[in-house]
Design a protein around this motif. Structure first.
Motif, short mmCIF file in Angstrom:
data_model
loop_
_atom_site.label_atom_id
_atom_site.label_comp_id
_atom_site.label_asym_id
_atom_site.label_seq_id
_atom_site.Cartn_x
_atom_site.Cartn_y
_atom_site.Cartn_z
N LEU A 37 30.81 39.11 25.38
CA LEU A 37 29.94 38.25 26.18
C LEU A 37 28.48 38.61 25.95
O LEU A 37 28.10 39.79 26.02
N THR A 89 37.67 33.06 25.66
CA THR A 89 36.30 33.56 25.87
C THR A 89 35.62 32.80 27.00
O THR A 89 34.94 33.39 27.84
N GLU A 90 35.82 31.48 27.03
CA GLU A 90 35.24 30.67 28.10
C GLU A 90 35.84 31.04 29.45
O GLU A 90 35.14 31.06 30.47
N SER A 134 34.28 34.36 30.47
CA SER A 134 32.88 34.14 30.82
C SER A 134 32.75 33.52 32.21
O SER A 134 31.91 33.92 33.02
N TYR A 162 33.60 36.10 34.85
CA TYR A 162 32.53 37.11 34.96
C TYR A 162 31.35 36.54 35.73
O TYR A 162 30.71 37.25 36.53
#
Length: 416
Positions: A81, A291-292, A295, A298
């Protein structure tokens, strides 16, 4: 014989014709009644080999390979990230996903990997009397030696109260041959015909110890019974056929015997399938989606990394599960489980084969030898969903009944 169903009965306008519908139903009933009547006093006995166990072993091996490959692919994941202020964060989510992935179990349906399952259902529908020796005999065990199973078959035959047509597959043919040679009093009186599908009368090179992987699979399929594997070796069978050649000639001269075989040439490869399948699941598109997910989680709780990891893992596992479900059916349907053995017999031994038995091994002196349509060793006796089936259920049932009809016709002609 072609029998139209109700959907095939239409008048000139294209609408269903009631009279023709009734006629079609009556014709079907008459045909079924005539078929049942023709088997009066007779019974078909199915005697299988160890295909069920072998396909269980092959599919279990592939299943383990796929799960291992999915786990390895998952563990390699690492989400990077980019954060404000030229900061970045690496979240090693791979191990968490790998540990949480549900095991992929191959979808094996009812009756799959069971020899003669579809024929038995067809015979039930047609009211044709039959037995599957594996289901009615506690002594018979496809994983046991030829001598052991021959004794079990012989005991059943001596107590039969009908005329028997034997339909055997693979090693079941060797068990049956030995049983019949030991009971000549049954020839023609009790046993009136025999259809031997893909029987390795002269053995299979796969039972020899040279291809260790294949030999190991055979041994596992036969429950570790070394004698049962030895019974399939080329040298063992050559000695047996030579020692019993005169008895075999007398047997095939007394009752009609049809031996049948299939051959095919593999067009796919199982080697590397698991890793290729896993790579297809863990594509660049999936990694972007994961990954999205990380993200987004987070962004919600940047100071609670355990929650980020837990929530992201759960969402990622669901994404993977969906992809596996979508890809499995199409991918598994292309797999020819006997590719390895088919290629070995074809390229190393130079023998046309069905993936387990060479064509020339299926010959029995004095018997009618029939070539069946392209197929592997499982085609005449079982569906192997979710893997590639060369034959349809209807084709398998029709071929079986046609061979039985042929051997019964030969038996009638021999009595004239």
């Amino acid at each position: 014989m072609l029998v139209l169903g109700l959907a095939g009965c239409k008048d000139r306008s294209g609408q269903p014709d009631a009279g023709r519908r009734v006629e079609a139903v009556e014709k079907t009933v008459r045909t079924a009644r005539e078929l049942r009547k023709s088997f009066r006093g007779q019974e078909v006995w199915f005697i299988g080999g160890f295909m069920s166990q072998l396909y269980d072993a092959l599919s279990a091996q592939l299943e383990n390979e796929i799960n291992d490959a999915l786990e390895r692919a998952a563990r390699s994941l690492n989400v990077h990230l980019d954060l404000p202020g030229d900061r970045s964060l690496d979240i090693p989510i791979g191990d968490a996903i790998a540990d949480a992935l549900p095991r992929l179990d191959l979808p094996i349906g009812e009756g799959r990997f069971m020899s003669f399952y579809t024929q038995m259902r067809d015979f039930d529908d047609k009211s044709i009397p039959y037995r599957n020796v594996s289901l009615v005999s506690t002594a018979f065990n496809t994983s046991q030696s030829v001598e052991h199973n021959a004794a079990a078959i012989g005991d059943l035959l001596r107590n039969a109260d009908k005329k028997i047509i034997l339909v055997t597959h693979s090693k079941g043919g060797l068990d049956t041959l030995h049983a019949l040679l030991g009971a000549p009093e049954l020839w023609g009186d009790t046993v009136i015909g025999w259809v031997a599908l893909q029987a390795p009368f002269y053995g299979s090179p796969l039972a020899d110890s040279t291809p260790s992987l294949v030999h190991g699979l055979l041994l596992r399929a036969l429950g570790g019974n070394g004698q049962a594997v030895e019974d399939l070796e080329v040298e063992t069978r050559a000695l047996y056929m030579q020692a019993h050649k005169d008895e075999i000639r007398r047997l095939t001269g007394r009752i009609p015997v049809i031996t049948a075989y299939t051959t095919y040439e593999s067009s796919t490869t199982v080697a590397g399938f698991a890793s290729t399948f896993a790579s297809g699941i863990f594509s660049a598109e999936l990694i972007t989606e994961i990954t999205e997910v990380v993200s987004a989680n987070y962004a919600k709780t940047p100071r609670d990394l355990p929650r980020v990891l837990g929530a992201s893992t759960a969402e990622s596992v669901e994404l993977i599960r969906q992809r596996v479900a979508e890809a499995s059916s199409a991918a598994f349907g292309t797999i020819e489980l006997m590719t390895l053995t088919n290629v070995y017999l074809r390229d190393i031994e130079g023998a046309p084969n069905d993936g387990l038995v060479p064509k020339q091994s299926t010959v029995l002196p004095g018997a009618t030898h029939r070539e069946l349509t392209t197929g592997d060793h499982a085609s005449p006796v079982m569906d192997i969903d979710p893997f590639k089936n060369f034959w349809t259920v209807e084709q398998r049932n029709e071929v079986t009944l046609a061979l039985i009809d042929e051997v019964r016709r030969q038996a009638r002609e021999a009595r004239k």
